[in-house]
Design an enzyme around this catalytic site. Sequence first.
Site, PDB file in Angstrom:
ATOM      1  CG  ASP A  93      -2.415   0.524   0.868  1.00  0.00           C
ATOM      2  OD1 ASP A  93      -2.234   1.772   0.572  1.00  0.00           O
ATOM      3  OD2 ASP A  93      -3.394  -0.301   0.931  1.00  0.00           O
TER       4      ASP A  93
ATOM      5  CG  HIS B 141      -5.388   3.622   0.543  1.00  0.00           C
ATOM      6  ND1 HIS B 141      -4.792   2.502   0.292  1.00  0.00           N
ATOM      7  CD2 HIS B 141      -6.419   3.810  -0.189  1.00  0.00           C
ATOM      8  CE1 HIS B 141      -5.666   1.874  -0.770  1.00  0.00           C
ATOM      9  NE2 HIS B 141      -6.795   2.780  -1.020  1.00  0.00           N
TER      10      HIS B 141
ATOM     11  CB  SER C  61      -8.765   0.324  -1.151  1.00  0.00           C
ATOM     12  OG  SER C  61      -8.147   0.594  -2.306  1.00  0.00           O
TER      13      SER C  61
END
Length: 849
Positions: free
Chosen positions: A219, A285, A613
Amino acid sequence: MPIELVAQNKPPQISLTVAILGVQPFRQSLWYVMAKKHMHASFCWTPWPSSICSSSPAMDYREQRLAVVVFFFLASWLLAAVVVGHNDHGVHKNYLIIVRSPYEYDRRVYKDVSSWHASLLASVCDQAKEELEADPANAPRLIYSYRNVVNGFSARLTTEELGKMAQADWFVKAVPEKTYQLMTTHTPRMLGLTGPTIFHAGVWNRSNMGEGIIIGVLDGGITPGHPSFDGTGMPPPPAKWKGRCDFNSSACNNKLIGARSFFESARWNWKGGDDPVLPIDESEHGTHTSSTAAGAFVPGANAMGSGMGTAAGMAPGAHLAFYQVCFVGKGCDRDDILAAIDDAMEDGVDLLSISIGDDNAGDFAADPIALGGYSAIMRGIFVSTAAGNNGPDVATVANEAPWLLTVGAATTDRRAVADVKLGNGLEIRGESYYQPSTYVSKLRPLVRDTAADGTCSDKSVLTSEQVSGKIVLCYTGGNMTNLQKGSILHDAGAAAVIIVSQDWAGSVISPKAHALPAAQIEYKSAEKIQVYMNSSKNPTARLVFRGTVLGNRVSPIAAPFSSRGPSKQNPGILKPDITGPGVNIIAAVPKPEGLAQPPNELAYKFDIMSGTSMAAPHISGIAALIKKAHPTWSPAAIKSAMMTTTDIRDRRRMPILDSDGHHANMFALGAGFINPTRAMNPGLVYNLSAHDYIPYLCRLGYSDHEMNSIIHPAPPMLCAQQPVVEQKDLNYPSITVVLDEEPYAVNVSRAVTNVGNGKAVYTASTDEVPATLSVTVTPSRLRFSAVNEVQTFTVTISSKNVRLKKRITEGQLKWVSGKHVVRSPIVVSSKKFFQNQKNTTSTDQHTAG
């Protein structure tokens, strides 16, 4: 009898060759081996004169001849290097270079694959041989040398160098660099991980919360020291762990056991960008996805005061190894992704969670996640990937390879209710994750953006005179994010904002915690507000905050943004595979976006995010729980267990809906919504080994070189020697067929493995197949007498000798026993999904430029 030479009597070429290389290095050199091979010489060894090398055996006359040949090899190589060096004025670009398998002499000459790759690159690039020998990995033009994921390396090359390389016998293919993109407090309870009561233990109790399992996350960075990554009470990682954590000892612990950054490729594409060195999360994220998969328990977690509860990942007992491959404003470079997967495999991870992708990734031979994923499953490593966020358009799904689990997104049953009550008494449903207790719910003037698009994207309109003390209606869109609009309105003194979702989002609302009180509503509800505002001289409204509400019975709903099938690369395989929670997920972040003053300390550490995601790490964590409970199961068996036990009905026991209010089809849901409790004990699984994909790849039309590149490091194979396996016959947990030719019938082969009770009888059921189809299963009953016993069957699907009027028809095949229902989705199309779809795709279609 061999002739013993003295140094001064050697021909000048021999003297110079030995002087350059030395006797033993000469014998170990690639040139020596090549010359020996071409001269077909035999050798005998005698002592070399002490004046030359006292510890080395002598060279016989054949070796002297070889030395002359090698001299010309050396001379031509040095000349080529000089020529390349003098002409190295072109633009350098990053390429993935696929090479042939090394010959035996390559393995003998070079100590490892990196040295070999470096020598290949040196043969066409301007690099010092000494620098390569000292540290091949640090050669200026060699970015990565791959050991596991692909047979090749990534390098910076000019067009001229690439042309020269293409003439080499070791060269197979060059693929230009490509950049990919990145695609909780309640979901553990919602998914049944905790169990409804102490007497009905959930999946956590049956799997020890994934203890000892290592989840590798690729990521964009992670936040060390976050409470979700607290290692208190965690055992040390298993002895197989070989990785490293580049943070200091206070950040690295028994929870976050690995953290590294892969930036070598990105730094060439983004000149002037600083190498991050440490994989710090600059966005939200990476921290969010990591904590969703395996975050520790954090009591009191919330998103701006909403969703209060104890945060935990799906596998809170598992270890985390983080690999940073994505960077803010730069994306995720293919070669960095490959390098991270390469290292993760050697580090000892059990699963990979990859919320990265590209719906135009191209064929599997050039896609880093497909390439790395295949190498991973060869080692028994499960790979969970995001389906992409390009829905609701069809044929947008990413990460299509059948050895990957491709995860779509759906809603949960939690809502943060913030309704809008108009001055005429009409109440409109909305949501908000910022519901301050200090907000006074009273009627206030209601105004709208007077600009043409109504998106509140023009600062000159959003002045204090226009909005102070008022509630402002804003449509999503324009040149600002909704968070930016909220911040501007807050600074201008607006009392609140009503955000209108985009039309394509339908009934699914994805609110954020804004800097001022807000309510986000469906697009179709805005029409009612507009009608009211047009009918009133002084329109008013107030926001009614109702807090967090659980148990929404119309859930899950397929997320509008979740990418849809059919797959472009393998339309005969249903993708996505499965759906998980991916809307309004509360999980860890470095710091939330758009907040004015968070109501409590933990509100600084958690935030709401939506996307596939978010869905993929949910499934990664659940896969870790299954792997802990069933350590011998293959990645395909774990995938099958999840796919054949999904929910296809919502909490009303009605078919799951899409965001537009219609029933969600299988190209949106895959096999259905994850049900971890049933997945722990599926009864039967559709198993596949890594080798089983080889004939499937050949039938797709991949050349031997491409197929061998995908299956690397497995031994090279020839497609001509493989059995024919159509896409429909790959032993997959779903069935997809095309009935476009008479007699409009097709047979599908499958095999199931008994992983339930030792003795069991399963009966086929096709009662959920529409009347326009005929589905016959032979045999219709399977009898098992032992665990791991395998039984085969054939499914005949026909449309009763007529072409189907409906383009897509869906049904279900179920194997039913006294304890289990093993369900496989069936998708039937009346014509090929794509015009150029063939049973065997041409090789040209699978050649990356």
